[in-house]
Design a protein around this motif. Structure first.
Motif: not given
Length: 296
Positions: A37-41, A46-50
């Motif tokens: 998750i950190d790697w994607l952030r 990972a921001k796509a989900a927001k």
């Protein structure tokens, strides 16, 4: 270590990132979900989900034809600027190729179609993350024709409006395109009055009858005359909603039906998509929006 489908699914649900990106993140972090998750952030994926709660009311439509198959689809974004983005346009190209080749029944089936870079759903999630706006596939329609029929298609302003017509009779590419432009420009709801559902016609008939009964000018007119007036009022109401009864946009006081007769052609069906139609756009204070972006 081997990465399982269950791990990929879990990471996708937590981050909204694409399948391939989740697999890369898990591989790079030995299957550790938290580290992935950190790697994607860190990579901004990972921001796509927001962005799921945002309203995507802009975007583009597309119409494409291949043999006896045509497809129309709409991809939405949050702002009009994105419709000029190269990645967004590339996404539309990939969706177009996939839906033309596979003829999905609806947008849900289209999202599951595979491409060389993952499913259409993956591509949209990745585009959302990279572009920084919510991107969504709103609708898809596949239209097929018979060998003795022909298509006409038109896209206005690069896809702000897309129109497709299916015609029969004497095939003529100019006639077909002109009819598609007519549909795009005049936005009819039906081919002709015989295509209007009976309950809609009856509703309008009752409405016009009620207005006539309140009109003093209609008092004491013979029943037969009143019936003729009522029919005329109902026909007039539906005139611009029926393609063949509209004034032909390229003709001088000529109806579409007259143009079709001269061209020895008939309209079988049509489809018209306009980007964002029917989506309620959220009104936001510009100053508040800028401040929200600064704080974000």
């Amino acid at each position: 270590m081997a990465i399982t489908a269950k791990q990929v699914k879990e990471l996708r649900e937590k981050t909204g990132a694409g399948m391939m990106d989740c697999k890369k993140a898990l591989t790079a972090n030995d299957g550790d979900i938290a580290k992935a998750i950190d790697w994607l952030r860190e990579k901004g994926i990972a921001k796509a989900a927001k962005k799921e709660g945002r309203i995507a009311a802009e975007g583009l439509t597309r119409v494409a034809v291949s043999g006896n198959t045509a497809v129309l689809f709409e991809v939405n974004s949050e702002t009009d600027f994105v419709s000029k983005n190269e990645q967004f346009l590339s996404l539309l190209d990939k969706i177009q190729a996939a839906v033309l080749a596979n003829k999905p029944a609806d947008e849900k089936a289209a999202l599951e179609l595979s491409t060389e870079e993952g499913t259409i759903s993956d591509l949209i999630t990745n585009a959302t993350a990279t572009i920084g706006e919510k991107i969504s596939l709103r609708r898809v329609q596949v239209v097929t024709k018979e060998d003795n029929q022909f298509f006409g298609s038109y896209m206005h302003m690069g896809g702000k409006i897309s129109a497709l017509v299916v015609l029969s009779g004497k095939e003529d590419a100019t006639v077909a395109k002109n009819l598609a432009m007519q549909v795009a420009s005049m936005s009819p709801s039906y081919v002709s009055q015989k295509d209007i559902p009976a309950e809609i016609v009856e509703h309008e008939r009752q409405l016009q009858l009620s207005m006539m009964q309140q009109d003093p000018k209609m008092a004491n007119k013979p029943e037969k005359v009143l019936e003729g007036i009522l029919k005329g009022k109902v026909d007039k109401h539906f005139k611009d909603q029926c393609l063949v009864e509209q004034e032909y946009i390229f003709g001088e006081k000529q109806k579409v039906s007259q143009f079709l007769k001269e061209s020895q052609a008939d309209v079988v069906s049509f489809v018209r998509y306009a980007a964002g139609e029917g989506i309620e756009k959220r009104e936001e204070n510009f100053a508040e929006e800028v401040m929200a972006q600064i704080k974000g």
